[in-house]
Design a protein around this motif. Structure first.
Motif, PDB file in Angstrom:
ATOM      1  N   ARG A 109     -63.087  -1.231  30.256  1.00 32.89           N
ATOM      2  CA  ARG A 109     -64.218  -2.142  30.435  1.00 32.89           C
ATOM      3  C   ARG A 109     -63.741  -3.404  31.140  1.00 32.89           C
ATOM      4  O   ARG A 109     -62.784  -4.045  30.732  1.00 32.89           O
ATOM      5  N   THR A 110     -64.413  -3.765  32.227  1.00 40.06           N
ATOM      6  CA  THR A 110     -64.019  -4.950  32.998  1.00 40.06           C
ATOM      7  C   THR A 110     -64.224  -6.219  32.175  1.00 40.06           C
ATOM      8  O   THR A 110     -65.301  -6.443  31.633  1.00 40.06           O
ATOM      9  N   VAL A 111     -63.178  -7.044  32.101  1.00 39.63           N
ATOM     10  CA  VAL A 111     -63.303  -8.319  31.392  1.00 39.63           C
ATOM     11  C   VAL A 111     -63.096  -9.515  32.323  1.00 39.63           C
ATOM     12  O   VAL A 111     -63.530 -10.626  32.001  1.00 39.63           O
ATOM     13  N   ALA A 112     -62.458  -9.317  33.477  1.00 39.71           N
ATOM     14  CA  ALA A 112     -62.238 -10.449  34.379  1.00 39.71           C
ATOM     15  C   ALA A 112     -61.825  -9.965  35.758  1.00 39.71           C
ATOM     16  O   ALA A 112     -61.227  -8.892  35.901  1.00 39.71           O
ATOM     17  N   HIS A 120     -55.838 -15.851  30.219  1.00 39.59           N
ATOM     18  CA  HIS A 120     -55.867 -16.007  28.766  1.00 39.59           C
ATOM     19  C   HIS A 120     -56.946 -15.077  28.219  1.00 39.59           C
ATOM     20  O   HIS A 120     -58.136 -15.315  28.404  1.00 39.59           O
ATOM     21  N   LEU A 121     -56.529 -13.986  27.571  1.00 37.31           N
ATOM     22  CA  LEU A 121     -57.457 -12.981  27.048  1.00 37.31           C
ATOM     23  C   LEU A 121     -57.918 -13.379  25.657  1.00 37.31           C
ATOM     24  O   LEU A 121     -57.113 -13.491  24.731  1.00 37.31           O
ATOM     25  N   GLU A 175     -64.672 -15.126  37.903  1.00 39.75           N
ATOM     26  CA  GLU A 175     -63.830 -15.272  39.077  1.00 39.75           C
ATOM     27  C   GLU A 175     -62.458 -15.814  38.718  1.00 39.75           C
ATOM     28  O   GLU A 175     -61.457 -15.372  39.213  1.00 39.75           O
ATOM     29  N   MET A 176     -62.430 -16.808  37.820  1.00 40.53           N
ATOM     30  CA  MET A 176     -61.182 -17.464  37.492  1.00 40.53           C
ATOM     31  C   MET A 176     -60.974 -17.437  35.990  1.00 40.53           C
ATOM     32  O   MET A 176     -61.933 -17.503  35.221  1.00 40.53           O
ATOM     33  N   PRO A 177     -59.710 -17.336  35.518  1.00 41.07           N
ATOM     34  CA  PRO A 177     -59.462 -17.341  34.088  1.00 41.07           C
ATOM     35  C   PRO A 177     -59.796 -18.682  33.478  1.00 41.07           C
ATOM     36  O   PRO A 177     -59.531 -19.726  34.055  1.00 41.07           O
TER      37      PRO A 177
END
Length: 213
Positions: A109-112, A120-121, A175-177
């Motif tokens: 599953r896409t998260v970022a 940072h997850l 787009e960005m963390p």
């Protein structure tokens, strides 16, 4: 003389297809691939329908993923890339050799979507149990960098032994963390004189050495 005439005939047959290159494009189409300025587009796609962009192994993009638990129920993700540069926000959506973005997946599953090597997850995306975290490289047009028909990616298994909330509905990748906020410890029950330090249950969280492709 016969050889010369034969060559002219061959070139004439290719001309309606765009010159000598047209013949090569026709052969590629028959093999289920499409000629491209960078690499070759294959029929294979990822789970979201993005085509694979095949390149030779020599000089191809590479990625490795490393994940470590932090002190607040979250996870620090670091990517190491070779023959690859992250494109900045606003980059043209045109494929360029060795450039693009990375997508981060948890159990498919896409998260970022990443434009930097660090992320940072959030802990709530990794509930109790073992999970597969994958980083996959994409060109700027959204196609998947691939070698020998396989996507350029790296996967690490992480195990969360803490109780975590189940992930909510899937959202569009960022787009960005974004840095996560530190989790605060719950107050001890009334009458308790020695609350358990919040770090205690995190000691058993672990990350397994990743496998790269």
């Amino acid at each position: 003389m016969r050889w010369t005439r034969g060559l002219l005939v061959a070139l004439a047959l290719c001309a309606p297809l765009g010159g000598a290159a047209g013949c090569g494009a026709g052969e590629a189409h028959e093999r289920g691939v499409t000629a491209s300025p960078v690499g070759t587009l294959l029929d294979e796609t990822d789970d979201e329908g993005r085509l694979y962009r095949e390149v030779g192994k020599k000089g191809a993009p590479e990625v490795a993923i490393e994940i470590q638990p932090d002190s607040a129920d979250n996870w620090d993700v670091r990517l190491t890339v070779r023959n690859f540069r992250f494109s900045p926000v606003g980059a043209r959506t045109v494929p360029a050799a060795g450039r693009g973005t990375a997508r981060l997946y948890v159990d498919g599953r896409t998260v970022a979507r990443l434009r930097t090597a660090e992320y940072h997850l959030a802990g709530h995306l990794v509930p109790r149990g073992t999970h597969h975290v994958t980083a996959r490289l994409y060109a700027d047009d959204g196609t998947v960098w691939a070698v020998h028909g396989e996507p350029v990616e790296s996967t690490a298994d992480i195990t969360a032994s803490d109780s975590g909330s189940a992930p909510g509905p899937e959202q569009a990748p960022r787009e960005m963390p974004a840095p996560g906020a530190a989790a605060s410890a719950a107050p001890p029950p009334r009458g308790s004189t020695s609350p358990v330090p919040p770090i205690a249950s995190q000691a058993t969280r672990s990350a397994v050495v990743p496998q790269s492709r």
